[in-house]
Design an enzyme around this catalytic site. Structure first.
Site, PDB file in Angstrom:
ATOM      1  N   CYS A  87       0.830  -1.220   0.000  1.00  0.00           N
ATOM      2  CA  CYS A  87       0.000   0.000   0.000  1.00  0.00           C
ATOM      3  C   CYS A  87       0.859   1.263   0.000  1.00  0.00           C
ATOM      4  O   CYS A  87       0.339   2.370  -0.150  1.00  0.00           O
ATOM      5  CB  CYS A  87      -0.927   0.019   1.207  1.00  0.00           C
ATOM      6  SG  CYS A  87      -1.978  -1.424   1.297  1.00  0.00           S
ATOM      7  N   HIS A 336      -9.015   4.158  -1.198  1.00  0.00           N
ATOM      8  CA  HIS A 336      -7.657   3.630  -1.063  1.00  0.00           C
ATOM      9  C   HIS A 336      -7.311   2.678  -2.220  1.00  0.00           C
ATOM     10  O   HIS A 336      -7.186   1.475  -2.024  1.00  0.00           O
ATOM     11  CB  HIS A 336      -7.548   2.923   0.306  1.00  0.00           C
ATOM     12  CG  HIS A 336      -6.196   2.415   0.657  1.00  0.00           C
ATOM     13  ND1 HIS A 336      -5.024   2.943   0.155  1.00  0.00           N
ATOM     14  CD2 HIS A 336      -5.814   1.390   1.495  1.00  0.00           C
ATOM     15  CE1 HIS A 336      -3.996   2.270   0.661  1.00  0.00           C
ATOM     16  NE2 HIS A 336      -4.447   1.327   1.465  1.00  0.00           N
TER      17      HIS A 336
HETATM   18  N1  COA Z   1     -16.598   2.435   4.158  1.00  0.00           N
HETATM   19  C1  COA Z   1     -17.861   2.865   3.896  1.00  0.00           C
HETATM   20  N2  COA Z   1     -18.718   2.187   3.121  1.00  0.00           N
HETATM   21  C2  COA Z   1     -18.284   1.051   2.570  1.00  0.00           C
HETATM   22  C3  COA Z   1     -16.980   0.560   2.782  1.00  0.00           C
HETATM   23  C4  COA Z   1     -16.140   1.293   3.618  1.00  0.00           C
HETATM   24  N3  COA Z   1     -14.909   0.863   3.865  1.00  0.00           N
HETATM   25  N4  COA Z   1     -16.814  -0.594   2.098  1.00  0.00           N
HETATM   26  C5  COA Z   1     -17.986  -0.822   1.459  1.00  0.00           C
HETATM   27  N5  COA Z   1     -18.870   0.172   1.747  1.00  0.00           N
HETATM   28  C6  COA Z   1     -20.253   0.285   1.297  1.00  0.00           C
HETATM   29  C7  COA Z   1     -20.378   0.103  -0.194  1.00  0.00           C
HETATM   30  O1  COA Z   1     -20.345   1.326  -0.861  1.00  0.00           O
HETATM   31  C8  COA Z   1     -21.748  -0.547  -0.300  1.00  0.00           C
HETATM   32  O2  COA Z   1     -22.722   0.454  -0.148  1.00  0.00           O
HETATM   33  P1  COA Z   1     -24.088   0.412  -1.030  1.00  0.00           P
HETATM   34  O3  COA Z   1     -24.767  -0.860  -0.625  1.00  0.00           O
HETATM   35  O4  COA Z   1     -24.791   1.664  -0.619  1.00  0.00           O
HETATM   36  O5  COA Z   1     -23.627   0.383  -2.444  1.00  0.00           O
HETATM   37  C9  COA Z   1     -21.834  -1.430   0.950  1.00  0.00           C
HETATM   38  O6  COA Z   1     -20.941  -0.826   1.903  1.00  0.00           O
HETATM   39  C10 COA Z   1     -21.426  -2.871   0.715  1.00  0.00           C
HETATM   40  O7  COA Z   1     -20.239  -2.853  -0.063  1.00  0.00           O
HETATM   41  P2  COA Z   1     -19.400  -4.155  -0.336  1.00  0.00           P
HETATM   42  O8  COA Z   1     -18.425  -3.838  -1.413  1.00  0.00           O
HETATM   43  O9  COA Z   1     -20.336  -5.330  -0.543  1.00  0.00           O
HETATM   44  O10 COA Z   1     -18.633  -4.342   1.023  1.00  0.00           O
HETATM   45  P3  COA Z   1     -17.835  -5.574   1.475  1.00  0.00           P
HETATM   46  O11 COA Z   1     -18.505  -6.117   2.686  1.00  0.00           O
HETATM   47  O12 COA Z   1     -17.545  -6.511   0.337  1.00  0.00           O
HETATM   48  O13 COA Z   1     -16.425  -4.918   1.884  1.00  0.00           O
HETATM   49  C11 COA Z   1     -14.861  -4.243   3.538  1.00  0.00           C
HETATM   50  C12 COA Z   1     -16.304  -4.121   3.027  1.00  0.00           C
HETATM   51  C13 COA Z   1     -14.702  -3.328   4.734  1.00  0.00           C
HETATM   52  C14 COA Z   1     -14.586  -5.694   3.968  1.00  0.00           C
HETATM   53  C15 COA Z   1     -13.879  -3.827   2.404  1.00  0.00           C
HETATM   54  O14 COA Z   1     -14.130  -2.489   2.053  1.00  0.00           O
HETATM   55  C16 COA Z   1     -12.427  -3.987   2.827  1.00  0.00           C
HETATM   56  O15 COA Z   1     -11.875  -5.085   2.750  1.00  0.00           O
HETATM   57  N6  COA Z   1     -11.777  -2.904   3.233  1.00  0.00           N
HETATM   58  C17 COA Z   1     -10.374  -2.957   3.658  1.00  0.00           C
HETATM   59  C18 COA Z   1      -9.447  -2.794   2.475  1.00  0.00           C
HETATM   60  C19 COA Z   1      -8.031  -3.073   2.867  1.00  0.00           C
HETATM   61  O16 COA Z   1      -7.722  -4.002   3.611  1.00  0.00           O
HETATM   62  N7  COA Z   1      -7.097  -2.271   2.354  1.00  0.00           N
HETATM   63  C20 COA Z   1      -5.700  -2.426   2.640  1.00  0.00           C
HETATM   64  C21 COA Z   1      -5.374  -1.856   3.933  1.00  0.00           C
HETATM   65  S1  COA Z   1      -3.754  -2.231   4.540  1.00  0.00           S
END
Ligand code: COA
Length: 388
Positions: A87, A336
């Site tokens: 990242c 991100h």
């Molecule tokens: N913050 C706010 N809203 C979020 C979000 C977040 N981080 N991630 C997803 N959403 C929203 C989406 O826009 C969607 O909204 P909608 O239904 O109105 O369209 C809803 O939540 C579901 O989205 P989805 O893509 O199905 O979520 P998910 O459950 O598959 O993924 C996480 C959610 C948190 C698991 C994912 O964003 C994630 O893995 N984040 C971490 C990324 C990471 O690890 N980066 C590297 C860091 S070192």
């Protein structure tokens, strides 16, 4: 070493960008930066591109050559180098471009960062990101990045009495800043209750404590500082650049609530800039999870270890606070796209130092810092910038 300045910036909107390809994104960011700097293609000596995992996200490797080609530079045969540090790939690409100009090897370079993460399904994105953790000792046993940062958060709560409400306030602040950023993925305000009641991802981190999976690109043009005024009235000098590493896995650290890589990268950058943490007016830090922002402000020396939670209670990191943190919305709200993040952080600080950040403009910001983390702190890049 010569002084180096940023003379142009370009960012795309971050988000789930189904209608834009990897190459369209980086070409858009790069051409915006070139137009902003007012340089012609023939003046560019080299390209550097940060991308964490194009091979797994879109099945495309050889990203350096691809970017030179899609930017229309293939006929010039200029060197184009892909840089990877998970990242922190974008931040490291900036440092490589900076070193090449500082050394006198190049006068003008384009540094870009790009990731297209939403073409794969959620699990695949999670598994691809987890390749930046220790495969043998973490990922193999099911640890994901939300899981690793959840362990850090749990320990911080235990050691220092940090609360879930304090973590939630960081998400609330960064979403409030994201509302003001036209390039941000999430431009909606959220409340503490929204964060606390969101679905749990890895205790104590819920959905709204996490940065999202994103597409996007950003680019900057770096130039020898003594030539910068030829291109722009508002060059921004990079006065410090630091890089450090740490154990890949969390279990090798003596204290998981401290990122030694941040401490060492910051020390290197502060020393080069000849300034101290108290001299920083504004910072973009790596809040991939809300606990990440707490660790960052502690390890960068803005507050004492263990007092990151109190800082948000005391509102010192808000837009009008003592040291505004993540005015762009941070990784949490701006998004991100991993390879692009380090570049977008630089772009935000440059906008602030030029006085071009519109509604999120911080008053009297002269010195800014960027902090970009790879994995769970195994690598860190810090840059310090100052208006010239
Ligand atoms: N913050 C706010 N809203 C979020 C979000 C977040 N981080 N991630 C997803 N959403 C929203 C989406 O826009 C969607 O909204 P909608 O239904 O109105 O369209 C809803 O939540 C579901 O989205 P989805 O893509 O199905 O979520 P998910 O459950 O598959 O993924 C996480 C959610 C948190 C698991 C994912 O964003 C994630 O893995 N984040 C971490 C990324 C990471 O690890 N980066 C590297 C860091 S070192």
């Amino acid at each position: 070493m010569r002084d180096v300045a940023v003379i142009g910036i370009g960012v795309t909107r971050f988000g789930e960008l189904w209608d834009k390809s990897f190459r369209q994104l980086i070409a858009e960011a790069g051409s915006k930066a070139i137009l902003d700097a007012g340089i012609s293609g023939t003046e560019i000596n080299a390209l550097y591109v940060g991308s964490m995992s194009a091979g797994r996200f879109i099945g495309q490797e050889h990203v350096g050559a691809l970017v030179a080609d899609c930017a229309g530079f293939s006929h010039m045969h200029i060197p184009s180098t892909r840089v990877e540090s998970a990242c922190a790939s974008g931040g490291l690409a900036v440092r490589q471009g900076f070193l090449s100009v500082a050394s006198g090897m190049n006068d003008v370079v384009v540094v870009g960062g790009v990731e297209k993460m939403t073409d794969v399904v959620g699990n695949e994105a999670t598994n691809t990101l987890a390749t930046a953790a220790d495969q043998e000792w973490e990922s193999f046993f099911g640890a994901t990045f939300p899981g690793l940062y959840a362990m850090i958060a749990t320990r911080h709560i235990h050691e220092y009495g940090t609360t879930r409400e304090q973590l939630a306030q960081i998400a609330v602040k960064n979403h409030a800043n994201g509302v003001l950023n036209p390039y941000a993925q999430f431009r909606r305000a959220i409340s503490i209750e929204n964060v606390l009641n969101a679905s749990m991802v890895a205790y104590p981190l819920g959905l709204l404590d996490c940065s999202p999976v994103s597409d996007g690109a950003a680019a900057v043009i770096l130039c020898a500082a003594d030539k910068a005024k030829k291109y722009t009235d508002k060059p921004v000098k990079i006065i410090g650049s630091g890089q450090a590493s740490d154990t890949l896995a969390l279990h090798g650290r003596k204290d998981i609530c401290t990122f030694e890589s941040t401490i060492h990268a910051a020390k290197m950058a502060y020393k080069q800039a000849n300034i101290q943490p108290k001299d920083i007016d504004i910072a973009e830090v790596h809040d991939c999870f809300t606990i990440g922002e707490i660790l960052a402000i502690e390890d960068l020396g803005f507050v004492k270890k263990g007092e990151g939670g109190k800082a948000i209670d005391n509102k010192i990191t808000t837009l009008d606070g003592e040291i505004p943190i993540n005015t762009s919305g941070g990784l949490k709200a701006k998004g991100h796209p991993v390879g692009a993040t380090g570049l977008a952080q630089i772009a935000e600080i440059v906008m602030q130092l030029r006085g071009e950040a519109d509604q999120r403009q911080v008053k009297e910001a002269e010195t800014g810092l960027t902090h970009n983390i790879g994995g769970s702190g195994a690598s860190c890049i810090v840059h310090i910038l100052e208006a010239m």
